[in-house]
Design an enzyme around this catalytic site. Sequence first.
Site, PDB file in Angstrom:
ATOM      1  N   VAL A 117      -3.524   1.924   1.607  1.00  0.00           N
ATOM      2  CA  VAL A 117      -4.849   1.629   1.658  1.00  0.00           C
ATOM      3  C   VAL A 117      -5.298   1.615   0.177  1.00  0.00           C
ATOM      4  O   VAL A 117      -4.988   2.669  -0.703  1.00  0.00           O
ATOM      5  CB  VAL A 117      -5.751   2.501   2.500  1.00  0.00           C
ATOM      6  CG1 VAL A 117      -5.485   4.053   2.255  1.00  0.00           C
ATOM      7  CG2 VAL A 117      -7.438   2.070   2.550  1.00  0.00           C
ATOM      8  N   SER A 118      -6.158   0.611  -0.260  1.00  0.00           N
ATOM      9  CA  SER A 118      -6.727   0.748  -1.547  1.00  0.00           C
ATOM     10  C   SER A 118      -5.528   0.918  -2.669  1.00  0.00           C
ATOM     11  O   SER A 118      -4.684   0.205  -2.925  1.00  0.00           O
ATOM     12  CB  SER A 118      -7.716   1.792  -1.682  1.00  0.00           C
ATOM     13  OG  SER A 118      -8.649   1.537  -2.859  1.00  0.00           O
ATOM     14  N   TRP A 119      -5.697   1.936  -3.457  1.00  0.00           N
ATOM     15  CA  TRP A 119      -4.790   2.306  -4.490  1.00  0.00           C
ATOM     16  C   TRP A 119      -3.594   2.340  -3.763  1.00  0.00           C
ATOM     17  O   TRP A 119      -2.204   1.903  -4.469  1.00  0.00           O
ATOM     18  CB  TRP A 119      -5.200   3.554  -5.186  1.00  0.00           C
ATOM     19  CG  TRP A 119      -4.035   3.953  -6.400  1.00  0.00           C
ATOM     20  CD1 TRP A 119      -4.365   3.827  -7.587  1.00  0.00           C
ATOM     21  CD2 TRP A 119      -2.954   4.646  -6.286  1.00  0.00           C
ATOM     22  NE1 TRP A 119      -3.213   4.127  -8.453  1.00  0.00           N
ATOM     23  CE2 TRP A 119      -2.571   5.116  -7.406  1.00  0.00           C
ATOM     24  CE3 TRP A 119      -2.109   5.219  -5.049  1.00  0.00           C
ATOM     25  CZ2 TRP A 119      -1.358   5.610  -7.941  1.00  0.00           C
ATOM     26  CZ3 TRP A 119      -0.828   6.014  -5.552  1.00  0.00           C
ATOM     27  CH2 TRP A 119      -0.478   6.098  -6.886  1.00  0.00           C
ATOM     28  N   THR A 143      -6.992  -3.566  -0.297  1.00  0.00           N
ATOM     29  CA  THR A 143      -6.318  -3.557  -1.496  1.00  0.00           C
ATOM     30  C   THR A 143      -6.503  -4.931  -2.158  1.00  0.00           C
ATOM     31  O   THR A 143      -6.939  -6.005  -1.758  1.00  0.00           O
ATOM     32  CB  THR A 143      -5.086  -2.981  -1.026  1.00  0.00           C
ATOM     33  OG1 THR A 143      -4.516  -2.849  -2.583  1.00  0.00           O
ATOM     34  CG2 THR A 143      -4.082  -4.136  -0.501  1.00  0.00           C
TER      35      THR A 143
END
Length: 294
Positions: A117-119, A143
């Site tokens: 998730v995301s980073w 992401t």
Amino acid sequence: MGDKREEVLDAALDEAMRDARITMESVGGRTLRVATWRLDQPSDHLPILFFNGIGANIEAVAPLAEALPDRGFVMFDMPGVGGSPDPVVPYNTVTMAWTTTQLLDKLGVDQVDVMGVSWGGAMAQHFAIQHPGRVRRLILAATSAGMLMVPGNPSSLSKMADPRRYIDAAFMAEHFQTLYGGALGKSVNKMEHIHRLKPPSPRGYFYQLLAMLGWTSAPMLPFMRKKTLIMMGDEDHIVPLANGWFLDKLIPESEMLVLRGGGHLFLLSHSDECVAAMNRFLDEPEAVQRPKAA
């Protein structure tokens, strides 16, 4: 009243972590705080290897592991985050992906389904590219492809880059809607999420930012032959929806799920919908390949 709320929040945290096995593992020259769920239990499914968002500790995503009771789950705190000691030297996607393989070896896990998730979605992409033999399927949430991305709302990004969101609960509560938008930002559940967070060290947070400096997966994604589920929120102020469409166009065997009203934390605000989509995607027979829109 405040003490009562703290007791309720502590109870919710204990519930989310009740089945987790927490260990400190020395791998790849680093010491990492590792959480595993159900690795010692028989299962017809591969374990999920989860890469968390920047600065986020294991507890922040523990409810997701609990919501997938038929699957093993592996997650760890990045160096300087949660309970992992500060990194002595910087790391990048290459070295951390290799370190992750050493951790899987130590846990006796050969192949995994990978989620980020995301980073952590960037780390998940890089892990699948660098170590394709360890990965069956890939789930990417909120992401992007790294430096080649549509930037988020400047107000949200400026607060996202401020580690005070982990250190100062009042700051986090005040700016929660700006940071994460969507349904969770308007919900009382935000206090439960804030309570799960532990501030990263300044060095740990900086090294996480540094690890992605100049990184992009875009040139390699067209060659990545992994079935991929991309989940994005249409009210995400940090990683706008357009980034998901970009990933979907680059990855040959991908499908896209848009969470309506979902902000950056749609895994929590839309948890039932996300878990159902994940189970359906991971259980889909290998022969099934959905045609992509032109």
